[in-house]
Design an enzyme around this catalytic site. Structure first.
Site, PDB file in Angstrom:
ATOM      1  N   ALA A 208      30.889 -45.781  -0.012  1.00 28.92           N
ATOM      2  CA  ALA A 208      31.374 -46.717   1.018  1.00 28.92           C
ATOM      3  C   ALA A 208      31.057 -46.199   2.407  1.00 28.92           C
ATOM      4  CB  ALA A 208      32.870 -46.905   0.875  1.00 28.92           C
ATOM      5  N   ASN A 209      31.210 -47.049   3.374  1.00 28.26           N
ATOM      6  CA  ASN A 209      31.125 -46.648   4.773  1.00 28.26           C
ATOM      7  C   ASN A 209      32.530 -46.625   5.341  1.00 28.26           C
ATOM      8  OD1 ASN A 209      28.389 -46.791   4.546  1.00 28.26           O
ATOM      9  ND2 ASN A 209      28.103 -48.189   6.258  1.00 28.26           N
ATOM     10  N   ARG A 210      32.724 -45.850   6.384  1.00 25.67           N
ATOM     11  CA  ARG A 210      34.017 -45.887   7.068  1.00 25.67           C
ATOM     12  C   ARG A 210      34.042 -47.096   7.982  1.00 25.67           C
ATOM     13  NH1 ARG A 210      36.665 -41.166   6.366  1.00 25.67           N
ATOM     14  NH2 ARG A 210      35.273 -39.394   6.136  1.00 25.67           N
TER      15      ARG A 210
END
Ligand code: C5P
Length: 402
Positions: A208-210
């Site tokens: 995931a990305n932040r």
């Protein structure tokens, strides 16, 4: 005055949020609307008809069998002589009576008799809101075309926290303007992406990305406040669904792209999501730890949603806006990204440590378009959203004038 000459019938039911309805009367009137008020018996335990009458500068109606009220304005006329009926607060009890088609007081009778559009702003305790009976009543009302704004999540009067707070007066006003088609973006369709994407590695792990989703959600809310029919395609976030927006929840980049394509045609697309650039080929079973080397992840490139929405063709939104988070040569990189992805505007977000953007609530934006660069001061995300929505409205106003 956007609501000049518009007639609103405001039905106030008995809940503590009724005090906010007094402010709602004021907000509607300062925009030019004429507001007639019906109060239920329970509403009068929270606020007085005199307060509502003073703010609306009209008689307040409370009684189905009042000779004076009926001679002044029969309940059928009250229901007919309006452009929109707003129920705020809409209590669990009044929603239940509406769903059942009851006519046991003036409020319920007017709601049954009216052929005008109805907007409800529910307000109640969280458990009442979650109760299957309330859910079923609302589903039934919505299937009959009743529009809803809120409730919002937050602290409730009884000291609990959760969904159940009535939408704020200005959010209700925005929904009224949207329904009456008077906002600067009314008649326009907007598509916004927000949040991260999750790319499964196996059934329990993901890449995931932040991203908090705060900026994208605020943009969707701001576009809806200006009257745009807005679809928000959101990856997993803990942000609540913004009021007045249709939200499609997705997990992966591919699901996000599919949801965006399904939401077309749109006039406006704003891609604020932090999409994972790569995905793994997910394993069907949880990958087990083995002695020796850790498993190799084979990554495949994800589709670029912004670039794909920007592709020329008759489905391309008239205005496509992307974001770029940069730490150096901010404007230069944004210019290059605008051309490479073929979008119209890039909101370059200066995330160099000096700006304090990471972990903070403010964004420092440089808006890059065909004509050049516009430097914005550091602004809270909500104000970035507001400013962007206003600029989009000006863009379409200019197009209409051409
Ligand atoms: O290339 P980069 O990730 O910096 O581009 C950022 C912009 O592109 C953002 O507007 C983001 O929402 C969008 N984007 C996208 N799909 C991707 C990657 C980025 O829509 N797969």
């Amino acid at each position: 005055m956007p609501l000049q000459g518009r007639r609103i019938l405001l039905i106030i039911a008995g809940g503590i949020a009724a005090y906010k309805s007094l402010d709602l009367i004021r907000r509607l009137r300062e925009r030019g609307a004429r507001v007639r008020v019906i109060m239920t018996a329970a509403a009068q335990r929270f606020i007085t008809p005199l307060a509502a009458a003073s703010l609306s500068a009209e008689t307040v109606y409370t009684d189905l069998f009042s000779l004076t009220e009926e001679s002044e304005m029969g309940h059928l006329r009250l229901a007919a002589e309006t452009d929109l009926v707003v129920v705020a607060p809409a209590t669990a009890d009044l929603l239940a009576r509406m769903a059942a088609g009851r006519a046991d007081d003036l409020a319920a009778t007017a709601l049954l008799a009216t052929e005008r559009p109805i907007l409800v702003a529910p307000a109640m305790n969280t458990r009442m809101w979650r109760h299957a009976a309330t859910r079923a009543n609302l589903a039934l009302l919505e299937s009959r075309g009743v529009a809803r704004i809120g409730p919002n999540a937050g602290p409730l009067a009884e000291g609990e926290t959760g969904p159940g707070r009535m939408a704020e007066p200005l959010e209700i006003v925005a929904a009224v303007e949207q329904m009456l088609g008077v906002g600067a973006l009314s008649g326009r369709r907007a598509l916004v992406t927000s949040g991260p994407t999750h790319e499964a590695i196996d059934p329990v792990r993901y890449i995931a990305n932040r991203s908090s989703g705060k900026q994208g959600h605020a943009i969707a809310a701001a576009l809806a406040r200006l009257g745009a029919e807005t679809v928000l395609v959101s990856g997993p976030t803990s942000e609540p669904d913004p009021p007045g927006v249709r939200v499609v929840h997705v997990e992966s980049a591919r699901a996000m792209l599919a949801a965006c394509e399904k939401a077309l045609p749109a006039d406006i697309a704003v891609c604020a999501a932090a999409v994972a650039d790569w995905r793994a080929e997910p394993a069907a079973q949880k990958i087990k730890k083995k002695n020796g080397a850790p498993p190799a992840l084979k990554l495949v490139e994800n589709p670029d949603i912004l670039a794909s929405l920007s592709k020329p063709g008759n489905r391309r939104p008239r205005l496509v806006v992307g974001f770029a988070a940069e730490t150096e040569n901010v404007v230069e990189h944004a210019r290059e990204k605008r051309v490479r992805k073929a979008c119209d505007w890039i909101l370059a977000n200066d995330v160099s440590p000096a700006t304090g953007t990471f972990g903070g609530d403010a964004n420092t934006i440089h808006l890059v378009d065909e004509a050049g660069v516009e430097d914005w001061p550091p602004l809270p995300k909500r104000e970035v959203a507001e400013r962007l929505a206003q600029r989009i409205a000006r863009f379409f106003a200019g197009k209409a004038a051409e």
